[in-house]
Scaffold this motif. Sequence first.
Motif, mmCIF file in Angstrom:
data_model
loop_
_atom_site.group_PDB
_atom_site.id
_atom_site.type_symbol
_atom_site.label_atom_id
_atom_site.label_comp_id
_atom_site.label_asym_id
_atom_site.label_seq_id
_atom_site.Cartn_x
_atom_site.Cartn_y
_atom_site.Cartn_z
ATOM 1 N N ALA A 141 10.595 -50.184 87.437
ATOM 2 C CA ALA A 141 10.140 -50.000 86.051
ATOM 3 C C ALA A 141 11.311 -50.164 85.086
ATOM 4 C CB ALA A 141 9.518 -48.613 85.880
ATOM 5 N N GLN A 142 10.972 -50.533 83.853
ATOM 6 C CA GLN A 142 11.968 -50.628 82.783
ATOM 7 C C GLN A 142 11.854 -49.461 81.800
ATOM 8 O OE1 GLN A 142 14.523 -52.725 82.443
ATOM 9 N NE2 GLN A 142 13.995 -53.716 84.369
ATOM 10 N N ARG A 143 10.659 -48.907 81.656
ATOM 11 C CA ARG A 143 10.448 -47.797 80.733
ATOM 12 C C ARG A 143 9.399 -46.851 81.285
ATOM 13 N NH1 ARG A 143 10.071 -50.246 74.630
ATOM 14 N NH2 ARG A 143 12.034 -51.388 74.726
ATOM 15 N N ALA A 144 9.569 -45.561 80.962
ATOM 16 C CA ALA A 144 8.542 -44.566 81.296
ATOM 17 C C ALA A 144 8.211 -43.770 80.043
ATOM 18 C CB ALA A 144 9.039 -43.636 82.390
ATOM 19 N N PHE A 145 6.935 -43.502 79.869
ATOM 20 C CA PHE A 145 6.480 -42.737 78.715
ATOM 21 C C PHE A 145 5.764 -41.466 79.157
ATOM 22 C CE2 PHE A 145 6.942 -46.995 77.070
ATOM 23 C CZ PHE A 145 7.504 -46.770 75.821
ATOM 24 N N SER A 146 5.828 -40.471 78.282
ATOM 25 C CA SER A 146 5.116 -39.221 78.498
ATOM 26 C C SER A 146 4.767 -38.713 77.106
ATOM 27 C CB SER A 146 6.031 -38.233 79.226
ATOM 28 O OG SER A 146 5.422 -36.965 79.312
#
Length: 218
Positions: A141-146
């Motif tokens: 992955a390049q980005r993770a969101f929450s």
Amino acid sequence: VTHPFWPLFDLRICTPRLELRYPADDDIVKLANLAAGGIHDRDNMPFSVPWTRQESPQLERGTLQYYWLRRAEWTPSKWAFPCAVVSEGVVVGAQEILADDFAIRRVVATGSWVGRAYQGGGLGKEMRAAILHLAFAGLGAQRAFSSAFEDNPASLAVSRALGYEENGDELQVREGKVARLIRMKLTRERWSEGQRDDIEIHGLEPCLKLFGVTGRTT
Ligand SMILES: CC(C)(COP(=O)(O)OP(=O)(O)OC[C@H]1O[C@@H](n2cnc3c(N)ncnc32)[C@H](O)[C@@H]1OP(=O)(O)O)[C@@H](O)C(=O)NCCC(=O)NCCS
């Protein structure tokens, strides 16, 4: 167990404190019982969909259907991978990771909860670290969101502790009233600064195509 067609059942993420595994039906029953035992005070609502307001046995049945639906709806271009979180042999919570068009976007989102009896002891942070390891180290992955409502300090603290930064907000209707949801973002660069070397992923290789990953991930 080695499942002939659905290798997700054999995928495991292990930290020194926890194991995350794709829940088979017996784990789903444990998650349903854990949720029915309580996740938050009645005065609070940490979830955008207030599913925890249901009474027993609708809450338990709804929980089963939630996990069955995620199995049934899986495609490599749109998936949601929920995990049962196991500490010392006991199912203590749920950690989910989801993505749309992961093969192209390399972006994931996560959501989680811990049974009330097990909160405040660092498990929430540990299970998020574990699923981020799957996302970044395992899947590339390049980005993770929450995201979390502004009155949910524990969830926001977990995100901040793991390197996420605020990424705007939105106003949602929560049980008939307006509530501010804070979006959090973790880049691959920030994740790699705190990357752990004590988290192991088992059984990922046969699952990669299901996640929409082909070829090298990193
Ligand atoms: C959010 C949740 C998953 C966090 O798990 P947890 O095991 O309770 O959290 P941890 O013990 O790992 O705590 C992580 C951080 O939160 C902080 N924290 C925990 N409870 C807190 C509280 N009530 N107020 C402020 N900070 C809190 C801890 O100090 C810690 O911060 P640090 O690492 O900077 O010291 C859990 O509390 C939960 O399930 N809550 C109800 C459901 C929910 O909110 N889900 C998320 C929806 S977005």
